[in-house]
Enzyme design. Structure first.
Site, PDB file in Angstrom:
ATOM      1  N   CYS A  52       0.804  -1.227   0.000  1.00 37.08           N
ATOM      2  CA  CYS A  52       0.000   0.000   0.000  1.00 37.08           C
ATOM      3  C   CYS A  52       0.838   1.278   0.000  1.00 37.08           C
ATOM      4  CB  CYS A  52      -0.957   0.011   1.190  1.00 37.08           C
ATOM      5  SG  CYS A  52      -0.180   0.417   2.759  1.00 37.08           S
ATOM      6  N   CYS A 117      -8.038  12.471   3.852  1.00 35.39           N
ATOM      7  CA  CYS A 117      -7.919  11.979   5.238  1.00 35.39           C
ATOM      8  C   CYS A 117      -6.492  12.124   5.727  1.00 35.39           C
ATOM      9  CB  CYS A 117      -8.385  10.530   5.338  1.00 35.39           C
ATOM     10  SG  CYS A 117      -7.192   9.330   4.759  1.00 35.39           S
ATOM     11  N   ALA A 803     -13.072   6.479   5.774  1.00 32.80           N
ATOM     12  CA  ALA A 803     -14.162   5.757   6.448  1.00 32.80           C
ATOM     13  C   ALA A 803     -15.142   5.192   5.422  1.00 32.80           C
ATOM     14  CB  ALA A 803     -14.883   6.693   7.413  1.00 32.80           C
ATOM     15  N   GLU A1266     -21.205  11.651  -1.576  1.00 31.51           N
ATOM     16  CA  GLU A1266     -21.401  10.314  -2.150  1.00 31.51           C
ATOM     17  C   GLU A1266     -21.688  10.301  -3.643  1.00 31.51           C
ATOM     18  OE1 GLU A1266     -23.805   7.911   1.142  1.00 31.51           O
ATOM     19  OE2 GLU A1266     -24.626   9.895   0.761  1.00 31.51           O
TER      20      GLU A1266
HETATM   21  S1  FES Z   1      -5.973   7.724   1.689  1.00 31.65           S
HETATM   22 FE1  FES Z   1      -5.089   9.344   0.572  1.00 31.65          FE
HETATM   23  S2  FES Z   1      -5.933  11.058   1.531  1.00 31.65           S
HETATM   24 FE2  FES Z   1      -6.997   9.421   2.471  1.00 31.65          FE
HETATM   25  S1  FES Z   2       3.279  -1.135   2.348  1.00 33.19           S
HETATM   26 FE1  FES Z   2       3.943  -1.092   4.371  1.00 33.19          FE
HETATM   27  S2  FES Z   2       2.144  -0.848   5.444  1.00 33.19           S
HETATM   28 FE2  FES Z   2       1.436  -1.156   3.420  1.00 33.19          FE
END
Ligand code: FES
Ligand code: FES
Ligand SMILES: Cc1cc2nc3c(=O)[nH]c(=O)nc-3n(C[C@H](O)[C@H](O)[C@H](O)COP(=O)(O)OP(=O)(O)OC[C@H]3O[C@@H](n4cnc5c(N)ncnc54)[C@H](O)[C@@H]3O)c2cc1C
Length: 1335
Positions: A52, A117, A803, A1266
């Site tokens: 991620c 966020c 969220a 939304e």
């Molecule tokens: S995950 Fe990128 S601003 Fe919320």
């Molecule tokens: S890549 Fe490290 S927490 Fe997701």
């Protein structure tokens, strides 16, 4: 052995500070270290598996050979701290801080509105910062490449990319430079009203600090000295359970490998790390020769290039680029094929960590490089104490035959990749769910050598990945084809042979069996075409070219850097300059997001005596709990307690939601017990040791179909009806019937559910800090679980890292779980769900089945619709009933059908309970009319858009539930969308394109939208605010809404600033809590600004009314003077504001009501190109026209529209949750659930906020949280359009089953052709598939 003594001192730098760790623990990773030891909490946990990018940091190392410092991004969650000796780590805190100086990267990300966020922002900053350290003026391609490994669930990436583009050489120009269009050409796009000026600037570049690379921190000289030191010592670190050896010479490495033959060699740790974390692999010894010079070299001899095994994949990329640029094309075909796959393999972080040696040896089945290396006749060069040897990669090595394995003491020294030759062709082919950073669904490396000057096959090699547990070779097929000519006949025989040779069993892991079988031959066909074209280039006389219309089959979809324009109404020039309403004000926390100083739940400092909680969840979908044995768990060091249903002092089942499973379990993933321990590692270890015995209960209901069979529902049927459906069916020209399946969606908020529950000393008070959309609900559930009045439960919510509906009800359940543990142990509890558990336990959007019967006239007018809806609600009520009500109320969308009936029921199944998700049923339900309209259009030989227009609401009217509304903005958005997107001209162009291209098709679609905000229950629309003015004039603003990234607090400050007539800087907003504003409703349903804004306005107006006498007496006075005076006159400077709420209602008996306060309209147009051979698609352009009425903050509103659109696009195309027939969710992390990345967003993206009037809402605004979600369906429908074009050309039936998501699998299998017909089909009654559809 080395002559110098070993060292147990680990030395590295973090943000310029030297760290010396004696006997560092090999099991500790850098993410844990920086967060808990260094207390640098800017670096976030999002997945723990490198997927991620939330934990991205920059590593810098000095190379004594090249005398250069190398900066590269890594995912800290996969970096063992022991591997850091000699490295400098830079975290987001080391880049800049609001306390000292923010860095231009942070400033621009924030000011360009690239954070919502803010949970992904530190990782984004680090990827961008690293890019700029290496390339201070990056190219657009470098930007997309650098961001491919960072997920963001909120923004839709466009503003993030834009913030980086400001560093490009030509940044200060129109985004569409070079495209022939220009954003200055506003008149053309300003359709709304020629008098209303439209703006496009969401930020002011003049404010940006320049980037000055000379200001960056220097690399620690001590590390240079260490790297140059010729007398290096072997490092040995002894941890709690493991030992780490870092050899300093090759001999030392071989010695260690001989002594510890089973120890893994840790290079990038991108294969070993995830298997330790996710499959519980344990290694007592690690050997890490990372940086060993003997593994870092490149040699070029006459016919091959040999590359050291220690090269990272990013370095490999550089080497290959160099060779390709230096050598003639015919010699570098293998290298070019590798380069193509290296571009999309994982993200930049993984490519910088993973090594060539590690990749080759770990031989993942999905390997993108090994099949090409094998086809290119590469060899691996091994070394051990016994000597050296070579093994070919095209032998049985890749298939993991034991006899072809590395000997346990052997090490890969290098890989030799031969040059290709003139009559030799090598290619890499792949298809993944997502273009970049996704494991292949099937990939291949293929090569063919011809007899010189002929097309007679001399040698042929085909290697496939992802068909089974290893890379496989179609060796028999290849052998059979030697001596054959490269022609159509050979191809058709090759297809038959390879399908016979490479068998994918019907119940194969990872599913998609027929799709993968089709890909085997589709990829082969692509190779065939490619080679034919290559032969033609070599000798055009002898070898005819491939047909012109096949040419595009060979082209890969380019990875483009997106561009576009955002338009919104300019602020009235007469508005006072201090009044921020209507301006694109930056998110109140944006700078803190970008510097990592914004505090999220798990960033809060450790509490005295705190315990960590790990969950034990049910492995059965429906079973009695026979016993729970906790004895072994309790014996794990550090484990303090195991908490079960028996420990719940109050209700364990509150309103049908069960906290701890008791007596029986009703889904896989239900929490049975939790383990509390002094560290999370111990709690997790304890959780693994809990033994639960089950006895299955029948029936086990997983799908909607099974629920219908068993009559299993969560509530009774509801219905909306108008006209007379039955009699209308009697006079219509045509009737069609069909079904639409829409699968669910995972919220994938970047911050997983996090709760701190702190028991207080007195009066059974409990304080909770958590990320929720509904603190009141948490308070209620905790109060019920503990049997304590709500007044003693305090819930604090500062911000959530996303969220999307997933933090409305679930935090209450998890809050109760944690509070019970805190109550039982008497100690603070820190409960942070790991990504896999979060996905498993908290569920998501409801899968939906729509069944329709439509009666229409031949001119496309729909006269009657009878529609049934079912959703898969899962095992408990949650909000499924309300979701179904919304579906029924909203399912007509923008269409007036005089005789209309829709009915629906939520099904009760043994899946985790599905819950609220942005759009709350609408995004699923509104697909159904789009599908039946497409079917009607096909039957009437009309375009779907024509049928939509014919049936769209046109004038003031009543909905099917008899609420009056005026669709005028809908018509405007629709018209503008068709006009400004040049829909009909582009549709024509797409048809021309389709005529000329057999294997690639383009499709366009426009969707209209009539969306509603709010809830049909009046009391859910109320809100309160509390405003304090302090004696220095500063204001503390509190309201009942929650900051989820949507910028609610920012808008509330704008409201207060206007109402109090003071600058925004005077106003502070700290948190939401049940102490300051009691009984607040959820922040959901796009209502946050509407209702809280009115409450804030009310509070401010009360205060201003109180201040009026003081102001009147001193009208020229300053705010501070008035406040001081007011205090002196004993005027109350604190006020509660209240908004009673919109008076909505719905009478389900009568099937009528004024269910919603108002409607939000919109229209979206998307154009895609699909690859009929693989099922991949590319989003070329999207235009969105969204009725925002008056936007309080266009930057935030556009952010919501764009973010929701991308989330919707993911939902309708690539996001796919997979369940086993037993109800086990397989998709539990970014590896197997693909949300859009930066490469998925439209190449051209135009968003316009359309002005209208909405006097009912604050400042005549509209809630846009939304609505954008459904705009994503324009991509789905554009894909249908492209697929329909392919089917028309192939003479297939016009109508076909449409479902969502339109994944590559769906696209490929619906574009039926000779290849899909060739594959073996299985009798479904003879096997149990690996996964099933649950909608
Ligand atoms: S995950 Fe990128 S601003 Fe919320
Ligand atoms: S890549 Fe490290 S927490 Fe997701
Ligand atoms: C998030 C993520 C996404 C990914 N995406 C893709 C993708 O899209 N396509 C793809 O093909 N791959 C992908 N991968 C896999 C990645 O390519 C491999 O994990 C990586 O190449 C392994 O290299 P490493 O240096 O990290 O190996 P390590 O984890 O350090 O080691 C792996 C194994 O190799 C052995 N080993 C390492 N070096 C040597 C050596 N010199 N001699 C002998 N044995 C050695 C070790 O003993 C160990 O068993 C992804 C991985 C992650 C984490």
């Amino acid at each position: 052995m080395t002559s110098l003594a070993d060292s147990d001192e680990l030395i590295f730098f973090v943000n310029g500070r030297k760290v010396i760790e004696k006997n560092a623990d090999p099991e500790v990773n850098l993410l844990f270290y920086v967060r808990t030891v260094s207390r640098l909490t800017g670096t976030k946990y999002g997945c723990g598996g490198g997927g991620c990018g939330a934990c991205t940091v920059m590593l810098s190392r000095y190379n004594p050979k090249t005398k250069k410092i190398h900066h590269y991004p890594v995912t800290a969650c996969l970096v063992p701290i022991c591997s850091l000796h000699g490295a400098a780590v830079t975290t987001v805190e080391g880049v800049g801080s609001i306390k000292t100086r923010i860095h231009p990267v942070q400033e621009r990300l924030a000011k360009c509105h690239g954070t919502q966020c803010g949970f992904c922002s530190p990782g984004m900053v680090m990827s961008i910062y690293t890019l700029l350290r290496n390339h201070p003026e990056p190219t657009p391609e470098q930007i997309t490449e650098a961001l491919g490994g960072n997920l963001c669930r909120c923004t839709g990436y466009r503003p993030i990319v834009e913030s980086v583009k400001t560093f490009c050489v030509d940044s200060n120009v129109c985004q569409l430079k070079g495209s022939g269009k220009c954003c200055m050409d506003q008149e053309e796009r300003s359709f709304v009203n020629r008098q209303e000026k439209m703006c496009t600037k969401l930020y002011n570049e003049d404010e940006f600090q320049p980037l000055d690379p000379s200001q960056e921190p220097i690399f620690p000289p001590e590390l240079i000295r260490m790297a140059e030191d010729p007398h290096k010592r072997r490092l040995v670190f002894r941890g709690e359970r493991t030992i780490w050896y870092a050899p300093v010479t090759l001999n030392d490495l071989l010695e260690l490998k001989a002594n510890f033959p089973k120890a893994p060699i840790i290079m990038g740790n991108t294969a070993v790390g995830p298997s330790i974390k996710f499959t519980d692999e344990f290694h007592p010894v690690f050997i890490s020769p990372l940086g060993l010079p003997e593994l870092h070299f490149v040699t070029t001899v006459d016919d091959e290039v040999t590359i050291g095994a220690g090269y990272s994949l990013a370095e490999l990329n550089d080497v290959l680029q160099f060779v390709v640029s230096e050598q003639p094309k015919e010699k570098t075909k293998t290298y070019s094929a590798l380069l193509k796959h290296l571009r999309t393999l994982a993200g930049a972080q993984i490519r910088n960590m993973a090594t060539l040696g590690g990749h080759v040896v770990s031989r993942p089945y999905f390997s993108d490089l090994n099949p090409i290396l094998a086809a290119g006749n590469a060899t691996i060069n091994l070394i051990s104490k016994e000597g050296e040897r070579q093994i070919p990669l095209n032998g049985p090595f890749l298939e993991r035959s034991p006899e072809a394995n590395l000997k346990s003491e052997e090490v890969v020294l290098s890989v030799s990749i031969p040059y290709s030759t003139k009559w030799h062709f090598v290619s890499g082919l792949r298809l993944a769910q997502r273009q970049e950073n996704a494991f292949a669904i099937v990939n291949a490396g293929m090569s063919v050598k011809f007899e010189e000057g002929t097309n007679t096959i001399k040698d042929l090699q085909m290697f496939y990945g992802s068909l089974g547990p290893t890379v496989v070779s179609a060796s028999q097929t290849c052998r059979r084809l030697i001596g054959r000519r490269w022609d159509d006949q050979m191809l058709s025989e090759a297809c038959q042979l390879v399908l016979g040779e490479l068998h994918i069993p019907p119940d194969a892991e990872r599913g998609m069996v027929e799709f993968r079988r089709t890909l085997i031959i589709s990829l082969l066909f692509k190779f065939y075409l490619k080679v034919r074209r290559g032969l033609n280039k070599l000798d055009p006389q002898k070898f005819p070219n491939i047909p012109e219309e096949f040419m595009s089959a060979l082209e890969e979809f380019p990875i483009e850097t997106p561009q576009g324009i955002q338009m919104f109404q300019c602020v009235d020039p007469n508005q006072p300059p201090q009044d921020p309403v209507g301006h694109p004000v930056m998110h109140q926390s944006a700078l803190k997001h970008a510097t990592g100083e914004a505090v999220f739940g798990d960033d809060m400092p450790p509490l005295d005596q705190e315990l960590f909680l790990a969950v034990v969840t049910s492995t059965k979908a429906h079973a009695h709990i026979i016993s729970i044995d906790t004895s072994e768990a309790l014996a794990v060091p550090g484990v303090v307690d195991v908490i079960t249903a028996e420990d719940v002092p109050g209700e364990n089942n509150h309103q049908g939601e069960i906290f701890y499973a008791q007596d029986k379990v009703i889904c896989v993933g239900q929490i049975v017990c939790t383990v509390a321990a002094d560290t999370y590692a111990h709690a997790k270890e304890g959780a693994k040791k809990v033994k639960i015995a089950y006895e299955d209960i029948e029936p086990r209901i997983i799908t909607i179909e099974q629920a219908l069979e068993h009559n299993s529902f969560l509530s009774s049927e509801k219905k909306i009806e108008q006209g007379n459906v039955e009699s209308a069916f009697k006079y219509v020209d045509q009737i069609i019937e069909g079904e639409v399946h829409v699968e669910g969606q995972e919220h994938f908020y970047m911050e997983t559910q996090t709760i701190l529950a702190i028991p207080q000393e007195e009066d059974k008070e409990m304080v909770l800090h958590l990320a929720t959309q509904f603190p009141t609900h948490v308070q209620e559930y905790v109060s019920a679980a503990l049997s304590v009045p709500r007044s003693r439960i305090a819930c604090h919510m500062k911000r959530a890292g996303g969220a999307f509906g997933g933090k409305v009800t679930k935090p209450a359940l998890l809050g109760a779980i944690s509070a019970v543990a805190a109550h039982k142990t008497g100690r603070p509890i820190r409960f942070v769900l790991e990504r896999d558990n979060d996905m498993l336990i908290t569920a998501g959007r409801h899968p939906l089945l729509g069944k329709y019967k439509i009666g229409f006239m031949n001119n496309g007018v729909i006269k009657a619709a009878d529609v049934e809806y079912y959703v898969n609600g899962g095992c408990t009520p949650d909000e499924s009933d309300m979701v179904m009500e919304f579906i029924l109320l909203k399912s007509e969308n923008a269409y007036y059908i005089p005789n209309f009936r829709c009915r629906g029921r939520p099904c009760k199944t043994n899946l985790p309970s599905n819950t609220a998700f942005r759009g709350f049923g609408f995004p699923q339900a509104a697909v159904v009319p789009e599908v039946y309209i497409s079917a009607v259009a096909a039957h009437c030989n009309l375009l779907p858009e024509e049928v939509k227009e014919i049936n769209m609401y046109k004038r003031i009217n009543k909905t099917a539930y008899k609420q009056t509304f005026n669709p005028e903005p809908l018509r405007r958005c629709w018209k503008a969308c068709l006009e400004k997107s040049s829909f009909y001209a582009r549709k024509q162009a797409a048809e021309e394109f389709n005529k000329k291209n057999y294997w690639k098709k383009r499709g366009l679609a426009v969707v209209p939208m009539k969306f509603t905000i709010g809830i049909p229950i009046a009391y859910y629309n109320q809100a309160a605010a509390l405003v304090h003015i302090y004696l220095d004039g500063s204001v503390l603003l509190t309201h009942g809404g929650c900051e989820l990234g949507q910028g609610l607090h920012t808008k509330m400050i704008q409201v207060a600033s206007r109402e109090l007539n003071i600058p925004q800087s005077y106003i502070h907003l700290s948190e939401t809590s049940t102490i300051t504003v009691p009984n607040a409703v959820f922040t959901a349903g796009s209502m946050g600004t509407d209702i809280n804004g009115k409450a804030v306005q009310n509070a401010c107006q009360i205060l201003m009314a109180r201040l009026q006498p003081v102001i009147r007496k001193n009208p020229k006075g300053k705010w501070e003077e008035w406040i001081a005076k007011a205090f002196a006159e004993s005027i109350n400077l604190s006020a509660t504001g209240y908004f009673k709420g919109y008076q909505t209602h719905m009478d389900w008996e009568k099937e009528e009501g004024d269910a919603f306060p108002y409607f939000v309209y919109g229209a979206g147009c998307s154009e895609v190109e699909v690859d009929c051979l693989t099922g991949a698609h590319k989003l070329l352009r999207t235009d969105i026209f969204m009725d925002a009425a008056f936007s309080i903050n266009p930057a935030l509103d556009i952010g919501q529209v764009e973010g929701a659109f991308i989330q919707g696009m993911g939902f309708y195309t690539i996001e796919e949750l997979k369940y086993s027939p037993e109800g086990v969710l397989y998709s539990r992390g970014p590896d197997d659930y693909k949300i859009p990345t930066v490469t998925e967003i439209p190449e051209e993206f135009y968003v316009t906020l359309v002005h209208s009037r909405n006097p009912i809402a604050i400042y005549s605004s509209k809630g846009l949280g939304e609505a954008g979600m459904f705009m994503g369906s324009s991509v789905l429908l554009a894909i249908y359009d492209a697929v329909a074009a392919a089917r028309r050309e192939r003479g297939l039936s016009k109508t076909f089953t449409m479902s969502s998501p339109a994944t590559p699998e769906w696209i490929r299998m619906t574009c039926v052709d000779q290849f899909t017909s060739m594959i073996p089909k299985d009798d479904p009654s003879t096997f149990t598939p690996w996964n099933i559809r649950v909608s």
